[in-house]
Design a protein around this motif. Structure first.
Motif, PDB file in Angstrom:
ATOM      1  N   LEU A 115      37.005  38.991  39.807  1.00 25.98           N
ATOM      2  CA  LEU A 115      35.683  38.525  40.153  1.00 25.98           C
ATOM      3  C   LEU A 115      35.109  37.655  39.338  1.00 25.98           C
ATOM      4  CD1 LEU A 115      34.570  42.193  40.009  1.00 25.98           C
ATOM      5  CD2 LEU A 115      33.956  40.576  41.966  1.00 25.98           C
ATOM      6  N   LEU A 116      35.892  37.070  38.162  1.00 27.62           N
ATOM      7  CA  LEU A 116      35.407  36.078  37.311  1.00 27.62           C
ATOM      8  C   LEU A 116      35.660  34.415  37.952  1.00 27.62           C
ATOM      9  CD1 LEU A 116      36.688  37.445  34.035  1.00 27.62           C
ATOM     10  CD2 LEU A 116      34.135  36.952  34.753  1.00 27.62           C
ATOM     11  N   GLY A 117      36.577  34.730  38.936  1.00 26.71           N
ATOM     12  CA  GLY A 117      36.879  33.228  39.764  1.00 26.71           C
ATOM     13  C   GLY A 117      35.695  32.908  40.677  1.00 26.71           C
ATOM     14  N   ASP A 118      35.878  32.086  41.566  1.00 28.28           N
ATOM     15  CA  ASP A 118      34.887  31.578  42.563  1.00 28.28           C
ATOM     16  C   ASP A 118      34.886  31.954  43.834  1.00 28.28           C
ATOM     17  OD1 ASP A 118      33.734  29.782  40.444  1.00 28.28           O
ATOM     18  OD2 ASP A 118      35.593  28.801  40.403  1.00 28.28           O
ATOM     19  N   HIS A 119      36.232  32.542  44.146  1.00 26.58           N
ATOM     20  CA  HIS A 119      36.519  32.899  45.670  1.00 26.58           C
ATOM     21  C   HIS A 119      37.677  33.911  45.684  1.00 26.58           C
ATOM     22  CE1 HIS A 119      36.232  31.512  49.993  1.00 26.58           C
ATOM     23  NE2 HIS A 119      37.556  32.230  50.110  1.00 26.58           N
ATOM     24  N   ILE A 120      37.463  34.779  46.485  1.00 27.57           N
ATOM     25  CA  ILE A 120      38.334  36.099  46.463  1.00 27.57           C
ATOM     26  C   ILE A 120      38.879  36.211  47.738  1.00 27.57           C
ATOM     27  CG2 ILE A 120      38.859  38.656  46.143  1.00 27.57           C
ATOM     28  CD1 ILE A 120      36.564  38.611  44.106  1.00 27.57           C
ATOM     29  N   VAL A 121      40.130  36.313  48.041  1.00 22.95           N
ATOM     30  CA  VAL A 121      40.803  36.491  49.215  1.00 22.95           C
ATOM     31  C   VAL A 121      41.588  37.828  49.179  1.00 22.95           C
ATOM     32  CG1 VAL A 121      42.560  35.328  50.879  1.00 22.95           C
ATOM     33  CG2 VAL A 121      41.129  33.985  49.440  1.00 22.95           C
ATOM     34  N   VAL A 122      41.027  38.300  50.467  1.00 22.91           N
ATOM     35  CA  VAL A 122      41.846  39.647  50.390  1.00 22.91           C
ATOM     36  C   VAL A 122      42.559  39.613  52.064  1.00 22.91           C
ATOM     37  CG1 VAL A 122      40.110  41.251  49.207  1.00 22.91           C
ATOM     38  CG2 VAL A 122      39.606  40.841  51.598  1.00 22.91           C
ATOM     39  N   GLY A 123      43.209  40.652  52.477  1.00 23.97           N
ATOM     40  CA  GLY A 123      43.644  41.022  53.659  1.00 23.97           C
ATOM     41  C   GLY A 123      44.523  42.275  54.006  1.00 23.97           C
ATOM     42  N   LYS A 124      45.267  42.143  54.930  1.00 23.57           N
ATOM     43  CA  LYS A 124      46.081  43.284  55.363  1.00 23.57           C
ATOM     44  C   LYS A 124      46.677  43.859  53.617  1.00 23.57           C
ATOM     45  CE  LYS A 124      49.083  45.461  58.545  1.00 23.57           C
ATOM     46  NZ  LYS A 124      49.896  45.257  59.623  1.00 23.57           N
ATOM     47  N   GLY A 125      46.531  45.135  53.627  1.00 26.96           N
ATOM     48  CA  GLY A 125      47.341  45.570  52.367  1.00 26.96           C
ATOM     49  C   GLY A 125      46.596  45.626  51.023  1.00 26.96           C
ATOM     50  N   SER A 126      45.383  44.855  51.116  1.00 29.33           N
ATOM     51  CA  SER A 126      44.708  44.901  49.829  1.00 29.33           C
ATOM     52  C   SER A 126      43.888  46.240  49.710  1.00 29.33           C
ATOM     53  CB  SER A 126      43.434  43.639  49.807  1.00 29.33           C
ATOM     54  OG  SER A 126      43.977  42.596  50.133  1.00 29.33           O
ATOM     55  N   LYS A 127      44.196  46.584  48.329  1.00 32.01           N
ATOM     56  CA  LYS A 127      43.574  48.039  48.095  1.00 32.01           C
ATOM     57  C   LYS A 127      42.996  47.673  46.551  1.00 32.01           C
ATOM     58  CE  LYS A 127      47.012  51.046  50.342  1.00 32.01           C
ATOM     59  NZ  LYS A 127      47.674  50.024  51.154  1.00 32.01           N
ATOM     60  N   ILE A 128      41.624  47.993  46.502  1.00 31.44           N
ATOM     61  CA  ILE A 128      41.046  47.779  45.168  1.00 31.44           C
ATOM     62  C   ILE A 128      40.281  48.988  44.606  1.00 31.44           C
ATOM     63  CG2 ILE A 128      38.821  46.445  44.380  1.00 31.44           C
ATOM     64  CD1 ILE A 128      39.283  44.322  46.508  1.00 31.44           C
ATOM     65  N   LEU A 129      40.409  48.914  43.505  1.00 37.17           N
ATOM     66  CA  LEU A 129      40.068  50.240  42.695  1.00 37.17           C
ATOM     67  C   LEU A 129      39.412  50.095  41.511  1.00 37.17           C
ATOM     68  CD1 LEU A 129      40.189  53.338  43.018  1.00 37.17           C
ATOM     69  CD2 LEU A 129      42.403  53.322  41.770  1.00 37.17           C
ATOM     70  N   ILE A 165      39.449  54.026  46.960  1.00 37.11           N
ATOM     71  CA  ILE A 165      40.063  52.814  47.277  1.00 37.11           C
ATOM     72  C   ILE A 165      39.170  51.875  48.276  1.00 37.11           C
ATOM     73  CG2 ILE A 165      42.013  51.683  48.012  1.00 37.11           C
ATOM     74  CD1 ILE A 165      43.804  53.819  46.900  1.00 37.11           C
ATOM     75  N   ILE A 166      38.926  50.755  48.034  1.00 33.16           N
ATOM     76  CA  ILE A 166      38.284  49.738  48.915  1.00 33.16           C
ATOM     77  C   ILE A 166      39.241  48.982  49.526  1.00 33.16           C
ATOM     78  CG2 ILE A 166      36.642  48.046  49.090  1.00 33.16           C
ATOM     79  CD1 ILE A 166      35.486  49.251  46.548  1.00 33.16           C
ATOM     80  N   GLY A 167      39.284  49.022  51.078  1.00 31.77           N
ATOM     81  CA  GLY A 167      40.271  48.235  51.366  1.00 31.77           C
ATOM     82  C   GLY A 167      39.805  46.941  52.068  1.00 31.77           C
ATOM     83  N   ASP A 168      40.430  46.207  52.539  1.00 33.14           N
ATOM     84  CA  ASP A 168      40.058  44.753  52.855  1.00 33.14           C
ATOM     85  C   ASP A 168      38.911  44.551  53.718  1.00 33.14           C
ATOM     86  OD1 ASP A 168      41.742  43.842  55.865  1.00 33.14           O
ATOM     87  OD2 ASP A 168      42.085  45.778  54.763  1.00 33.14           O
ATOM     88  N   ALA A 169      38.744  45.283  54.766  1.00 30.01           N
ATOM     89  CA  ALA A 169      37.481  45.528  55.832  1.00 30.01           C
ATOM     90  C   ALA A 169      36.226  45.813  54.895  1.00 30.01           C
ATOM     91  CB  ALA A 169      37.742  46.324  56.699  1.00 30.01           C
ATOM     92  N   GLU A 170      36.253  46.874  53.927  1.00 32.37           N
ATOM     93  CA  GLU A 170      35.198  47.017  53.130  1.00 32.37           C
ATOM     94  C   GLU A 170      34.740  46.072  52.308  1.00 32.37           C
ATOM     95  OE1 GLU A 170      33.247  50.601  50.606  1.00 32.37           O
ATOM     96  OE2 GLU A 170      35.163  50.949  51.187  1.00 32.37           O
TER      97      GLU A 170
END
Length: 267
Positions: A115-129, A165-170
């Motif tokens: 989040l401290l960066g300027d652009h976040i890329v997610v995709g298939k398989g990304s799991k954020i917690l 867990i937050i997936g890429d779509a969310e």
């Protein structure tokens, strides 16, 4: 083994990968210090115009190394946070764009780092917690500022307290992430960084600072506009932009301005 692997996956782009695969790239003191050292080094590299942050073996990071947090006294806890904040300041204050490639699992401290960066890329398989509540802790790494700025206070509160867990779509739907990398998140992140590397460097940095530190009033904002434009209108990037405008071509801010075009004239 170096805890941070550095390479150049595209022109003017430096990639910093957390290299602790046996621990799913969990972030401990050695990882933090290695990233601090790497960021300081690339900051001195005049060829570096964008940075990609990620992890090896398709995993961004499992977050903070939990065993290393146990058994601290107050002085140790404060020293740990001060070390974290050294790294946070280098990422958030980077003069060049920072793109976070959120491959695989990304939890806790790693989300804060992204989040401290300027652009976040997610995709298939990304799991954020966000696991902080389960540990009896509050989110750190600046997350209680950066996350609400992206998704709003109510959504930030929900996802930081739900433990889900937050997936890429969310992540894309709520604004936690900026772009969809599909099957190859890292390739998409490198491509995004290569695109951002073409931005006018000083103008980007001033824009970033203004967004990070909003003016308290219109009078303050107008003064900042005056100060920024008074500097940028006299700079090489504007000369190149003006020359490109006259030539009806795309500007190239990555190369030094040739002497014969220093007056803003055509080729």
């Amino acid at each position: 083994m170096s805890m941070i692997r550095v390479d150049t996956p595209a022109p003017h782009v430096r990639r910093l990968l957390i290299n602790r695969p046996a621990k799913r790239n969990a972030i401990d003191y050695d990882v933090r210090q290695s990233m601090i050292d790497a960021l300081r080094e690339v900051a001195e590299d005049s060829d570096c115009r964008a940075i990609v942050l990620g992890g090896v073996e398709g995993v961004f990071s499992a977050g903070g190394d939990v065993p290393s947090m146990a058994g601290l006294d107050e002085a140790g806890a404060r020293a740990r946070m001060q070390h974290i904040h050294q790294l946070c300041r280098l990422v958030s204050g980077s003069k060049v764009p920072v793109v976070s490639a959120v491959e695989g699992f990304c939890a806790g401290a790693a989300v804060g780092l992204a989040l401290l960066g300027d652009h976040i890329v997610v995709g298939k398989g990304s799991k954020i917690l966000f696991p902080f509540m389960r540990l009896g802790l509050v989110p750190d790494w600046g997350t209680l500022r950066t996350l609400p700025e992206r998704v709003g206070v109510a959504t930030a509160k929900r996802i930081m307290t739900s433990g889900k867990i937050i997936g890429d779509a969310e992540a894309l739907a709520i604004g936690l992430a900026d772009s969809d990398g599909g099957e190859d998140i890292m390739a998409a992140a490198v491509a995004q960084a290569a695109t951002m590397a073409e931005l006018p460097g000083e103008a980007f940095y001033r824009l970033k600072q203004r967004l990070m530190h909003p003016s308290a009033s219109f009078d303050e904002e107008w003064q900042r506009e005056e100060d920024d434009q008074a500097c940028l209108l006299l700079g090489d990037d504007f000369r190149e932009g003006f020359a490109a405008f006259n030539d009806k071509r795309d500007p190239d801010f990555t190369q030094p301005l040739p002497a014969e075009r220093a007056d803003g004239g055509g080729r």
